[in-house]
Scaffold this active site. Structure first.
Site, PDB file in Angstrom:
ATOM      1  N   GLU A  87      -0.564  -9.265  -0.683  1.00  0.00           N
ATOM      2  CA  GLU A  87      -1.998  -9.525  -0.457  1.00  0.00           C
ATOM      3  C   GLU A  87      -2.769  -9.537  -1.775  1.00  0.00           C
ATOM      4  OE1 GLU A  87      -1.959  -6.352   2.553  1.00  0.00           O
ATOM      5  OE2 GLU A  87      -2.969  -7.755   3.893  1.00  0.00           O
ATOM      6  N   GLY A 134       0.690  -4.996   0.878  1.00  0.00           N
ATOM      7  CA  GLY A 134      -0.509  -5.021   0.034  1.00  0.00           C
ATOM      8  C   GLY A 134      -0.253  -5.671  -1.317  1.00  0.00           C
ATOM      9  N   GLU A 148       4.628  -5.463   7.329  1.00  0.00           N
ATOM     10  CA  GLU A 148       3.896  -4.397   8.040  1.00  0.00           C
ATOM     11  C   GLU A 148       4.415  -4.153   9.453  1.00  0.00           C
ATOM     12  OE1 GLU A 148       2.486  -6.610   6.068  1.00  0.00           O
ATOM     13  OE2 GLU A 148       0.972  -5.623   4.811  1.00  0.00           O
ATOM     14  N   ALA A 192       0.865  -1.178   0.000  1.00  0.00           N
ATOM     15  CA  ALA A 192       0.000   0.000   0.000  1.00  0.00           C
ATOM     16  C   ALA A 192       0.903   1.230   0.000  1.00  0.00           C
ATOM     17  CB  ALA A 192      -0.878  -0.021   1.242  1.00  0.00           C
TER      18      ALA A 192
END
Ligand code: HXC
Length: 257
Positions: free
Chosen positions: A113, A110, A133, A65
């Site tokens: 993911e 992300g 993270e 992200a």
């Protein structure tokens, strides 16, 4: 919608979608999610092709992200940020057609993911996977805490997510996170070849198989078997007849019914 970040390219019944923000290692920002939602809406509505392949431009699939965007969020903003990504990746996972992630480099946070919301992951030999993270004082928020354990088991997931370490393509292959490794220059060719192979099978059977595997996974075994039986039988009103007839007549099936 005029896309700035995602680049779709059609190859017959297969589409290649490239995430293109290479200066930020394809970090997933709000503009990316808006484009992806619009694109997935179109794919679900029109089903204009049979298999989707997703890759990234440059040296990353996606490095996570967008940290610059996330850093400005407050508590409520962070909840919405997570939820939007979760919902978008669910849309992707729930597409009726198969999706292959061609992981060409960094697939972190992300990005990892996103690859896990795809049905199959093929990696270039220089790809790097991880959920880093905790290095930022965060946890995965696009379903990484749930999809990783469903793919590789709880023990391995705890190791990778709690340590924030990255794994290379060989390790990802060894633990079953990826289903194949290619040399970087062959990755897209190999991913498109697998996509074409799938796209030339019985299209209704492929969709039914994806649905059964995906939906059955979280159901009770008996309920999943009941569902399997119904879908199996359904294909006998349909392309299964042609597939079996073609076999017996020693010819290729014609799926245009
Ligand atoms: C924003 C990013 C970024 C990211 C890289 N960049 N990753 N920008 N968000 N996730 C930017 C850098 O700031 C830099 O911009 C440019 O891309 C190139 O990156 P470098 O760091 O210079 O490249 P390199 O030295 O090769 O290192 C590559 C890297 C490193 C190891 C991948 O960039 C890195 O650690 N990135 C962050 C990875 C990460 O922590 N991902 C998880 C994010 S959290 P400039 O302008 O300086 O050139 C997450 C949560 C998901 O994903 C759930 C949310 C709900």
């Amino acid at each position: 919608m005029n896309y700035q970040i995602i680049k779709p390219e059609r190859f017959g019944r297969v589409e290649l979608l490239t995430i293109s923000r290479p200066a930020s290692l394809n970090a997933l920002n709000s503009a990316f999610f808006a484009e992806l939602v619009d694109y997935l809406d179109y794919v679900v509505t029109d089903e204009p092709f049979d298999v989707l392949v997703i890759t990234g431009e440059g040296k990353a699939f996606a490095a996570g992200a967008d940290i610059a965007e996330m850093a400005g969020l407050d508590h409520e903003g962070a909840r919405r940020f997570s939820e939007r990504g979760q919902q978008t990746f669910l849309m992707l996972e729930d597409l009726p057609i198969p999706v292959i992630a061609a992981v060409n480099g960094y697939a972190l946070g992300g990005g990892c993911e996103l690859s896990m919301a795809c049905d199959i992951r093929l990696a270039s030999s220089n790809a790097l996977f991880g959920q880093p993270e905790v290095n930022l004082g965060l946890v995965p928020g696009y379903a990484g805490t749930q999809r990783l354990s469903r793919l590789i088991g709880l023990g391995g997931s705890l190791k990778w997510i709690l340590s924030g370490l990255n794994m290379d393509a060989n390790e990802a292959y060894r633990i079953g996170l990826v289903q194949g490794i290619s040399e970087p220059e062959k990755l897209i060719e190999d991913a498109l070849a697998l996509a074409r192979r799938i796209a030339t099978r019985g299209p209704k059977a492929v969709r039914a198989a994806k649905f059964l595997l995906r939906k059955g996974f979280d159901m009770s075994f008996q309920k999943a078997l009941d569902m399997e039986k119904e879908h199996f039988a359904e294909l006998f009103n349909d392309e299964g007849i042609e597939g079996m007839k073609a076999f017996l007549e020693k010819r290729k099936p014609s799926w245009e019914l």
